[in-house]
Design a protein around this motif. Structure first.
Motif, mmCIF file in Angstrom:
data_model
loop_
_atom_site.group_PDB
_atom_site.id
_atom_site.type_symbol
_atom_site.label_atom_id
_atom_site.label_comp_id
_atom_site.label_asym_id
_atom_site.label_seq_id
_atom_site.Cartn_x
_atom_site.Cartn_y
_atom_site.Cartn_z
ATOM 1 N N SER A 80 -65.506 -36.489 -15.032
ATOM 2 C CA SER A 80 -66.145 -36.372 -16.333
ATOM 3 C C SER A 80 -66.710 -37.711 -16.799
ATOM 4 N N THR A 81 -66.297 -38.806 -16.164
ATOM 5 C CA THR A 81 -66.834 -40.129 -16.498
ATOM 6 C C THR A 81 -68.070 -40.432 -15.662
ATOM 7 N N ILE A 82 -67.948 -40.282 -14.351
ATOM 8 C CA ILE A 82 -69.080 -40.460 -13.433
ATOM 9 C C ILE A 82 -69.425 -39.085 -12.873
ATOM 10 N N ARG A 83 -70.532 -38.515 -13.337
ATOM 11 C CA ARG A 83 -70.833 -37.122 -13.045
ATOM 12 C C ARG A 83 -71.744 -36.926 -11.841
ATOM 13 N N SER A 84 -72.178 -37.991 -11.224
ATOM 14 C CA SER A 84 -72.903 -37.897 -9.954
ATOM 15 C C SER A 84 -71.929 -38.209 -8.825
ATOM 16 N N ALA A 85 -72.143 -37.577 -7.688
ATOM 17 C CA ALA A 85 -71.198 -37.716 -6.582
ATOM 18 C C ALA A 85 -71.166 -39.133 -6.021
ATOM 19 N N GLY B 115 -74.882 -41.817 -20.768
ATOM 20 C CA GLY B 115 -75.275 -40.627 -21.493
ATOM 21 C C GLY B 115 -75.871 -39.542 -20.641
ATOM 22 N N ILE B 116 -76.157 -39.839 -19.374
ATOM 23 C CA ILE B 116 -76.742 -38.845 -18.468
ATOM 24 C C ILE B 116 -75.741 -38.479 -17.372
ATOM 25 N N ASN B 117 -75.509 -39.408 -16.464
ATOM 26 C CA ASN B 117 -74.499 -39.146 -15.436
ATOM 27 C C ASN B 117 -73.306 -40.087 -15.555
ATOM 28 N N PHE B 118 -73.286 -40.871 -16.620
ATOM 29 C CA PHE B 118 -72.201 -41.835 -16.830
ATOM 30 C C PHE B 118 -71.742 -41.762 -18.282
ATOM 31 N N HIS B 119 -70.465 -41.447 -18.486
ATOM 32 C CA HIS B 119 -69.916 -41.269 -19.830
ATOM 33 C C HIS B 119 -68.630 -42.091 -19.973
ATOM 34 N N PRO B 120 -68.769 -43.388 -20.148
ATOM 35 C CA PRO B 120 -67.589 -44.250 -20.294
ATOM 36 C C PRO B 120 -66.936 -44.067 -21.661
ATOM 37 N N LEU B 121 -65.731 -44.595 -21.817
ATOM 38 C CA LEU B 121 -65.062 -44.570 -23.115
ATOM 39 C C LEU B 121 -65.865 -45.387 -24.115
ATOM 40 N N GLU B 122 -66.037 -44.854 -25.299
ATOM 41 C CA GLU B 122 -66.909 -45.483 -26.282
ATOM 42 C C GLU B 122 -66.403 -46.837 -26.764
ATOM 43 N N ASP B 123 -65.084 -47.023 -26.767
ATOM 44 C CA ASP B 123 -64.534 -48.276 -27.304
ATOM 45 C C ASP B 123 -64.306 -49.337 -26.232
#
Length: 267
Positions: free
Chosen positions: A129-134, A156-164
């Motif tokens: 869920s953090t790195i959504r590309s293989a 915001g596309i294939n990378f969703h790191p913790l906001e803080d």
């Protein structure tokens, strides 16, 4: 299972024991009872139970070696890995039809792919869920090496790191895992005799990168310096994402117990 709320204590109180468990902030209550330790150890009626207990201990022995081979990724685990690894290793142990119950070997090298995808997090999909590309990997067993291809990361596309968390780094750890068997002379389970402290995991990582900025695709290469004297071993490649923040001197300090990691491939 009961939990304490409001009143807090650890230890025994009458016929109740209160204890904590890694990965939970609750105090767990368990009623004392059952057969005594001495009876379980000596009574012939508990022979089968003792045999299963011995085998579970063997899984714990091999599980310890596996945890060591996670290297720095152990700092990203948010749960007690021992019982979770046992759930993976017990089916391997049951495949041994040569030895009797209580003496069955754990030949992980015969089916190493069983651990592929093993998550160090309670939430199994945390890394995905953090790195959504293989992230793809290639393991060269003969060369004791691995290559890991990290795709271009777009926040915001294939990378969703913790906001803080302002900084992050993708890491790869390659380790060598032995098998485990029951030693009749020592009367206990032991890992392969060649396995010692010289077989340490090796980690490579990307540079510390700002979480909100696009990152180019990159390849991480890692290799081990020492080959076992026997062929019964497994190569384990784990991948992780760690977070950190800048200090006053310009260095980055890794955040404790924040991030995610999993076994990406076995060989």
């Amino acid at each position: 299972m009961a939990y304490l709320k409001g009143i807090k204590f650890i230890g025994g109180l009458g016929d109740v024991t209160a204890y904590t468990m890694k990965g939970s902030d609750k105090i767990i209550l368990r009623r004392k009872g059952g057969a005594s330790r001495s009876r379980i150890k000596n009574d012939a009626r508990f022979d089968v139970l003792r045999r299963y207990g011995t085998e579970l201990g063997g899984c714990s022995v091999l599980g310890k070696a596996i945890r060591i081979m996670f290297g720095p990724h152990r700092a990203l685990a948010d749960q007690n890995l021992c019982p979770v690894l046992n759930q993976y290793l017990l089916p391997v142990q049951r495949l041994d039809t040569t030895h009797e119950l209580g003496r069955r070997s754990i030949r992980l090298s015969q089916m190493p792919q069983l651990l592929a995808g093993f998550s160090l997090s309670k939430k199994i999909s945390l890394f995905e869920s953090t790195i959504r590309s293989a992230i793809t990997a290639r393991i060269d067993r003969e060369a004791l090496s691995a290559h890991l291809d990290v795709p271009e990361l777009l926040p915001g596309i294939n990378f969703h790191p913790l906001e803080d968390q302002p900084m992050y780094s993708v890491t790869a750890v390659l380790g060598i895992v032995p098998d485990a068997a029951y030693d009749e002379q020592q009367e206990k389970y032991v890992v392969s005799p060649w396995f010692d402290t010289m077989y340490a995991p090796v980690m490579v990582s990307t540079a510390w990168l700002p979480s909100g900025v696009r990152a180019d695709a990159t390849t991480l290469a890692v290799s081990l310096p020492r080959r076992p004297s026997a062929a019964e071993f497994s190569l384990m490649l784990s991948v992780g994402i760690r977070y950190g923040m800048f200090l006053g001197d310009g260095t980055v300090q890794q955040a404790r117990r924040v991030g995610a990691a999993k076994v990406l491939a076995m060989g």
